[in-house]
Write an enzyme that holds these catalytic residues in place. Structure first.
Site, mmCIF file in Angstrom:
data_model
loop_
_atom_site.group_PDB
_atom_site.id
_atom_site.type_symbol
_atom_site.label_atom_id
_atom_site.label_comp_id
_atom_site.label_asym_id
_atom_site.label_seq_id
_atom_site.Cartn_x
_atom_site.Cartn_y
_atom_site.Cartn_z
ATOM 1 N N HIS A 1 0.652 -1.508 -0.060
ATOM 2 C CA HIS A 1 0.005 0.031 -0.061
ATOM 3 C C HIS A 1 0.870 1.593 0.212
ATOM 4 C CE1 HIS A 1 0.276 -0.548 4.256
ATOM 5 N NE2 HIS A 1 0.539 1.185 4.607
ATOM 6 N N ASP B 1 0.185 -7.606 1.106
ATOM 7 C CA ASP B 1 0.211 -6.016 1.639
ATOM 8 C C ASP B 1 2.214 -5.891 2.157
ATOM 9 O OD1 ASP B 1 0.301 -3.299 1.587
ATOM 10 O OD2 ASP B 1 -0.058 -3.262 3.769
ATOM 11 N N SER C 1 5.156 2.309 7.832
ATOM 12 C CA SER C 1 4.553 1.638 6.886
ATOM 13 C C SER C 1 5.538 1.072 6.318
ATOM 14 C CB SER C 1 3.729 2.770 5.566
ATOM 15 O OG SER C 1 2.026 1.882 6.239
ATOM 16 N N GLY D 1 -9.479 -24.962 -1.128
ATOM 17 C CA GLY D 1 -11.290 -25.767 -2.083
ATOM 18 C C GLY D 1 -11.961 -25.446 -0.652
#
Length: 483
Positions: free
Chosen positions: A127, A157, A231, A287
């Site tokens: 981000h 991220d 970040s 799955g």
């Protein structure tokens, strides 16, 4: 008979009394020492208090900071970040949970990163760089160098960028975070509020935190102050190795209140390796829709604890169905490793390579058994390769499964949410139950497909869904022009 009292007698009595008191205190201290050593001075059934040796706090972080700071960089971007980050923007994060890059509406943002290869390979958050038009790295010596993005992964991220410098650059390495314990000292470095290189310190407050950021949540929580701009910056242990990548904070105001989150190095190192080599991350697929056991569930299944992951749904023709896994099975071990909760299975399956075989130990009808399955490819990866041809719920950034048998309500369970898809932007999460789509009730995933096709053919700009979450119903509108 008259008693003769010597003038020194009162003082002598006081000295004797003082001596006895001193001996009594010494005896008490000795008894405490013996008790701490497991040799009680007198018999007693009371267990000894836990006495730990006094740990010495670091007298200073200066040497550590001086050694690792040359490898920590400031990152500036122009254009737009990949995702809106605040709770007002309606992303995946719960209220008050914020990441640190500038929001999408800004034309400029800043973050942090750290160099892991002398050639200029830098780790940061997805981000931070997002869909930025330009990325510029500032080194501690003041040099500003344009960077290019080698790869990024929205699900964890993480992103990898590269700069071309005149010579080898200083680096830091990932640690083995499995040895990191709650209470260990850590040091955060980065670029809070665009101020430049900043050092803060604290401890590891918790491990394995799930904050609703994605299917692979497994964050380290720390009270080392971290703020917007941190970040992508490193969280160091006392050996100067990176134990985590700072990525989010819990804050009503947007500033630090001592609750920050870092991606553990075990996850980061694996993802970074793939991003460096391939530019993307290939993940395995089972799955199944899984739930972590509640105490009541464990008791109903006859289990002594809450360890394991309960199969809530099995996708048709998936690796799990082909291996004979059923709804209601409790997964106890995957690939020889005990399953702690549902998140552990998701992370282990994602790390497995498609095409590999893996054993799964499960609990069914009061006994355990072992099955072998072949790891599949994430359907999302296949869908992303054909994004322009999507017409089903995957075009909404959702993977759907039938509601489990015996569920309180009929509907379609959201098995997975694409982090940057329309469903995620609308606030949908894995585990949500879609009970209405458009004007029709939903009893299975096919009903959502029909409602989506009808909305598109009718020229509607959004599809209205009614969703059940935690016993509460709400409506969500997903824009179709973005799907």
């Amino acid at each position: 008979m008259t008693e003769t009292i010597h003038p020194e007698a009162p003082r002598r009595r006081r000295r004797i009394a003082g001596t006895l008191a001193t001996l009594a205190l010494a005896s008490t201290a000795l008894t405490g020492i013996l008790w701490q050593q497991g040799m009680a001075a007198s018999p007693s059934d009371t267990p000894p208090a836990i006495v730990m040796p006094r740990a010495m706090a670091p007298s200073s972080f200066a040497d550590l900071a001086e050694r690792v700071s040359p490898a920590v960089v400031r990152i500036a971007v122009t254009g737009t970040a990949s995702e809106p980050q605040s709770d007002e923007d309606g992303k995946n994060l719960p209220p008050f949970m914020r990441r640190f890059a500038e929001p999408q509406r800004r034309v400029r943002g800043e973050g942090s990163g750290f160099i892991v290869d002398p050639s200029g390979i830098i780790v940061t958050n997805n981000h931070v760089v997002g869909s930025a038009q330009t990325v510029t790295v500032t080194l501690t010596d003041g040099r500003e160098i344009a960077a290019r993005v080698l790869g990024k992964d929205a699900r964890t991220d993480l992103a990898v960028i590269k700069i071309d410098a005149d010579g080898p650059l200083p680096t830091v390495a990932f640690s083995d975070d499995s040895s990191a314990r709650v209470g260990d000292w850590v040091m955060a470095m980065g670029n809070p509020f665009g101020l430049g290189g900043t050092v803060t310190a604290g401890i590891i407050s918790a491990r394995g935190r799930q904050i609703g950021a994605g299917p692979y949540d497994d964050f380290i929580q720390t009270d080392a102050p971290i703020n917007p701009g941190n970040s992508g910056g490193p969280l160091f242990d006392l050996h100067g190795q990176v134990v985590g990548v700072n990525t989010a904070i819990f804050s009503p105001s947007g500033g630090s209140i001592g609750i920050g989150f870092a991606i553990p190095s075990s996850i980061a190192a694996h993802v970074v390796s793939q991003l460096r080599e391939h530019g993307s991350v290939e993940r395995g697929f089972l799955g199944v829709t899984l739930q972590t056991l509640s105490p009541a569930m464990a008791q109903a299944l006859g289990r002594p604890d809450r360890k394991g992951a309960l199969v809530a749904a099995v996708e048709p023709n998936s690796p799990a169905q082909q291996a004979g896994i059923r709804e209601g099975d409790l997964l106890l071990a995957f690939g020889g490793t005990a399953v702690v909760n549902a998140g552990a299975v998701a992370r282990a399956a994602a790390d497995a390579k498609p095409g590999e075989s893996s054993t799964v130990e499960l609990w069914r009808d009061g006994s355990s058994r072992t099955v072998t399955l072949r790891i599949g490819t994430q359907p999302q990866q296949q869908r992303e390769a054909n994004a322009g041809q999507q017409s089903g719920p995957q075009s909404l950034g959702l993977a759907l499964a039938p509601a489990p048998k015996g569920a309180d309500e009929a509907g379609a369970v959201i098995a997975a949410v694409q982090p940057d898809g329309p469903g995620a932007e609308a606030g949908l999460r894995p585990g949500d139950l879609i009970i209405r789509a458009g004007n029709a009730a939903v009893t299975r995933p096919e009903d959502v497909i029909r409602a989506l096709a009808s909305a598109r053919s009718g020229g509607k700009e959004a599809l209205l869904l009614q969703v059940a979450r935690g016993g509460q119903h709400s409506f969500v509108a997903i824009p179709l022009k973005a799907a």
